[in-house]
Write an enzyme that holds these catalytic residues in place. Structure first.
Site, mmCIF file in Angstrom:
data_model
loop_
_atom_site.group_PDB
_atom_site.id
_atom_site.type_symbol
_atom_site.label_atom_id
_atom_site.label_comp_id
_atom_site.label_asym_id
_atom_site.label_seq_id
_atom_site.Cartn_x
_atom_site.Cartn_y
_atom_site.Cartn_z
ATOM 1 N N THR A 291 39.507 4.507 28.743
ATOM 2 C CA THR A 291 38.539 4.563 29.647
ATOM 3 C C THR A 291 38.335 3.475 30.703
ATOM 4 O O THR A 291 37.843 3.559 31.591
ATOM 5 C CB THR A 291 36.967 5.226 28.728
ATOM 6 O OG1 THR A 291 37.685 5.725 27.667
ATOM 7 C CG2 THR A 291 35.866 5.096 28.720
ATOM 8 N N SER B 201 44.074 6.246 24.564
ATOM 9 C CA SER B 201 45.010 5.145 23.267
ATOM 10 C C SER B 201 45.344 6.969 21.966
ATOM 11 O O SER B 201 46.174 5.757 20.865
ATOM 12 C CB SER B 201 43.898 4.229 22.757
ATOM 13 O OG SER B 201 42.640 5.001 22.503
ATOM 14 N N THR C 272 39.718 2.836 0.134
ATOM 15 C CA THR C 272 38.494 4.253 -0.267
ATOM 16 C C THR C 272 37.753 4.681 0.884
ATOM 17 O O THR C 272 37.898 4.451 2.112
ATOM 18 C CB THR C 272 37.241 3.111 -0.820
ATOM 19 O OG1 THR C 272 35.807 4.009 -0.608
ATOM 20 C CG2 THR C 272 36.764 2.249 0.186
ATOM 21 N N GLN C 273 37.052 5.992 0.528
ATOM 22 C CA GLN C 273 36.913 7.139 2.163
ATOM 23 C C GLN C 273 35.832 5.948 2.729
ATOM 24 O O GLN C 273 34.960 5.892 3.294
ATOM 25 C CB GLN C 273 37.215 7.858 1.599
ATOM 26 C CG GLN C 273 37.814 8.754 1.563
ATOM 27 C CD GLN C 273 37.919 10.736 0.876
ATOM 28 O OE1 GLN C 273 36.426 11.071 1.483
ATOM 29 N NE2 GLN C 273 39.001 10.617 0.563
ATOM 30 N N CYS C 274 35.009 5.802 1.636
ATOM 31 C CA CYS C 274 33.524 4.977 2.279
ATOM 32 C C CYS C 274 33.570 4.127 3.195
ATOM 33 O O CYS C 274 34.616 3.229 2.821
ATOM 34 C CB CYS C 274 33.270 4.675 0.783
ATOM 35 S SG CYS C 274 32.801 5.115 -0.902
#
Ligand code: ASP
Length: 345
Positions: free
Chosen positions: A15, A62, A276-278
């Site tokens: 950008t 990107s 982890t997704q956290c």
């Protein structure tokens, strides 16, 4: 007389240098960024470093980056390494954390700063954050003794291989959820020196590990309802998989077919790393039966690695020719400050 510091700017797209098209959307335009930079009085200030802009032949959003482009950036920096004091990589924000992680692994024995930055609002717009991000990145690259790949955005300088994009529209778009920022960018640029990695031995030359097209890495986010067949189809062509698990590393370990697919792939040499997704915290495969079940099937802990860093590290280790056993071992060690194991500082 004091010679002006010199910074090499690798302009990949994003950008920051985009121009508005007829239909109102933004796209990169050749030569446009340098034109905008030439008009910035701050960059002519004698306190600003001298810079060279290398505009890549294809300026990318990107979202279109691949390991081939990571390799081109790494080799480009290595070719200009001796002639400059530091490096700025101008990059789109969408995959900046992946590129920052990849460069951190691909460039070994780095002794000069490499600072990735970009913008949420193009430089051509009145309220662009690109101006400040660019100037800050140039100053850090020119003057700070930080022998690391870092990501500078908004009010923070982050270790590249700890960074994640956390905001699609806010100006502080990046965070480093499991590691403090290397510097706060406020009235001054306050570097937390004790967090910065030590410089390599004085005689250690910079080494580049390219990533070829033959390295086969994937990522899969678990979701309620994922089937063993889906998992097996994803695993089939891979050497390494980042498995984004729930919480502290849990998954559907009560499904024998699912666990069987993991075990079969692991036994066949696929390295499966649990992240982890956290946003914060770490994998602990011993905390729940749903984690130990995955570990028994051969899944290894990614500890507090970001999924971006885990993916880049797998690419790097397989590209470097390590065996699956060695990759498993090295995934659990900190190579560039990318992870903290429990009980270590
Ligand atoms: N889509 C753009 C990119 O990642 C977004 C940005 O630069 O902020 O290249």
């Amino acid at each position: 007389m004091h010679t002006r510091r010199r910074v090499y700017i690798a302009y990949t797209g994003g950008t920051i240098g985009m121009a508005r098209q007829g239909d109102g959307s933004y796209a990169p335009a050749r030569g446009y960024l340098e034109e905008l930079m030439a008009a910035l009085p701050e960059l002519r200030d004698p306190r600003a470093p001298a810079y060279t802009v290398h505009e890549y032949p294809t300026l990318r959003d990107s979202a279109t980056m691949t390991p081939r482009e990571w390799t081109a950036i790494a080799e480009d920096i290595a070719a200009s390494y001796e002639a400059y004091d530091g490096f700025v990589v101008l990059h789109g924000t969408d995959t900046m954390a992946y590129t920052a992680s990849a460069l951190a692994f691909m460039l070994r024995d780095l002794r000069k700063p490499i600072v990735l930055t970009g913008a949420q609002i193009p430089l051509c717009e009145l309220r662009s954050d690109g101006r400040e991000n660019l100037i800050t990145a140039l100053l850090i690259a020119a003057h700070e003794a930080i022998p690391e790949v870092c990501l500078s955005f908004g009010s923070r300088l982050l270790r590249g291989c700890r960074s994640v994009k956390v905001n699609a529209s806010g100006l502080d778009a990046f965070a480093s959820p499991n590691f403090p920022p290397l510097a706060q960018v406020g009235i001054g640029i306050e570097v937390d020196r004790h967090l910065v990695l030590p410089a390599p031995a004085a005689d250690a030359p910079l080494q580049v590990q390219p990533i070829g097209d033959d390295v086969r890495i994937g990522a899969l986010r678990l979701f309620p309802g994922i089937s063993a067949a889906m998992l097996a189809a994803v695993l089939a062509p891979l050497q390494g998989l980042v498995l984004e698990t729930y919480g502290s590393g849990n998954g559907p370990a009560t499904d024998p077919a699912f666990v069987g697919a993991l075990a079969e792939a692991s036994a066949g040499g696929v390295v499966i790393v649990s992240c982890t997704q956290c946003l914060r915290g770490r994998v602990d495969l011993e905390a729940y039966a749903t984690g130990t079940g995955l570990a028994r099937a051969g899944v290894i802990s990614g500890y507090d690695l970001t999924a971006e860093a885990a993916l880049a590290k797998l690419y790097y280790l397989f590209a470097a020719g390590y065996s699956p056993e060695a990759v498993r071992d090295l995934m659990g060690q900190s190579l560039r400050g990318e992870l903290t194991r429990p009980g270590t500082p």
